[in-house]
Design a protein around this motif. Sequence first.
Motif, short mmCIF file in Angstrom:
data_model
loop_
_atom_site.label_atom_id
_atom_site.label_comp_id
_atom_site.label_asym_id
_atom_site.label_seq_id
_atom_site.Cartn_x
_atom_site.Cartn_y
_atom_site.Cartn_z
N PRO A 110 0.80 -1.23 0.00
CA PRO A 110 0.00 0.00 0.00
C PRO A 110 0.83 1.28 0.00
O PRO A 110 0.30 2.36 -0.29
N SER A 111 2.13 1.17 0.30
CA SER A 111 2.99 2.36 0.35
C SER A 111 3.64 2.66 -1.00
O SER A 111 4.44 3.59 -1.10
N ASN A 112 3.30 1.93 -2.04
CA ASN A 112 3.95 2.10 -3.35
C ASN A 112 3.40 3.36 -4.03
O ASN A 112 2.36 3.35 -4.67
N MET A 113 4.13 4.47 -3.85
CA MET A 113 3.67 5.75 -4.36
C MET A 113 3.66 5.80 -5.88
O MET A 113 2.84 6.50 -6.49
N TYR A 114 4.58 5.04 -6.52
CA TYR A 114 4.63 5.06 -7.97
C TYR A 114 3.40 4.39 -8.57
O TYR A 114 2.81 4.88 -9.54
N LEU A 161 1.99 9.74 0.11
CA LEU A 161 2.96 8.65 0.26
C LEU A 161 4.39 9.10 -0.01
O LEU A 161 5.34 8.35 0.22
N GLY A 162 4.56 10.33 -0.54
CA GLY A 162 5.91 10.86 -0.77
C GLY A 162 6.26 11.10 -2.21
O GLY A 162 7.40 11.47 -2.53
N TYR A 163 5.30 10.91 -3.12
CA TYR A 163 5.61 11.11 -4.54
C TYR A 163 5.84 12.58 -4.84
O TYR A 163 5.09 13.45 -4.38
N GLU A 164 6.90 12.86 -5.62
CA GLU A 164 7.19 14.22 -6.07
C GLU A 164 7.42 14.20 -7.56
O GLU A 164 8.02 13.27 -8.10
N GLU A 165 6.95 15.23 -8.26
CA GLU A 165 7.16 15.33 -9.71
C GLU A 165 8.64 15.52 -10.02
O GLU A 165 9.34 16.20 -9.29
#
Length: 406
Positions: A370-374, A402-406
Amino acid sequence: MEWIEMKEKTGSLAALSRLPSMRTRASGPLIALIALAALCSCALAQENTAEDWFNRGQELMDNESYEEALRAYDSAIELDPEDARFWMGKGDTQMRMGDYDEYLVTYEKALDLINESLEANPLDAEGWFVKGELLDRLYRYDGALESYNRSLEIDPTDKEVWFEKGNALDTAAVFQTQDPERIRAYEDAIIAYDEALKLDPDYGNAWMGKGYSLSNLAASNDDLVKFNESLKAFDKAIKLIPDNDTVNLAFAWEGRAVALSNIGDALEDAGREDEANASREEALESYDSAIELDPSFTGLEAQLNKAGDLAELGRYNESLDALDKLIETLPADFALFAASVLEVKGNVLEMMGDYEGAIIAFDRALEIDPSNMYAMQEKGSALQSLGRISEAEAAFAEAEELGYEE
């Protein structure tokens, strides 16, 4: 499409999976004789010392005979339970076998032992080296670097400590959130590998490590010159690493393949499509070499990255077949890796325009991890392509949390 993000991330997993080389006190021919004698004579095996059992465990690990290796390390521990190296060898075997909860406990036990030893003898360069290796395995890279530096202060002529310091710096760079810090870590890793190579210009593993750091550094700004330097380093490593060291050879071949694949991306960005595809085709051959040499560990990741390059070449059905085969053959304990495979499958389906199928794949990946931000971000992209805007926005927001950044 975020397939490039996925490819870079799986390359990082390779670095995390690489076990530091653990030293023994016997050289190659002697290790082989010990292992052969132990295998051929039960009576003689009973007379083996703890060090003999440890060396046998190392040999069996190299041959991927993990169950036997585990028994050998247990025999060493039974004879001498205070030697941290024996516990570390056992932990390495458990990691290779996928016993993730167990190996962490075993490494912590080894760490306790080496800390006790260093309290009694703080000028033990070898002890600080072993502590660094253990902290490396426990993903405590700052502590590992401090330990390697303590070892080098005592003995700056140890090429293996310089090599492992380079590995720790290269792997720690993955977790740096700011580009300047990440680039500095890769540059420092290259310096450490160069120090090892000053001591031994034919040190194949150091050439391999340098190749990875050069490739990672090049990927930060599509630097084709640095990529070509990394290829030269990998080629040097492949020539120098012994043929029977299949684990490190496989890792060198995969590093070469990842560099070629990233070169393909850089060439494509520069509008040089034919050259990009040629580089990816060459990468496929290097992945095959890695898969053949180490099918059960590095080869698994090589299969994943190969499937990605097949997709980049427009060979979508081959890519999906490779991913499905990989999922079917993964050991049960490789759940997080299975989530990465499903994420890549979603990316490939998205490239094909099968957005419904992509969402199913991303959802399966997120069920496992569930933590897979991609996977969450790409699920949002697929939903957006289907016009399901409110669902897409929710997925993008969750990916950002979740920590995803462009």
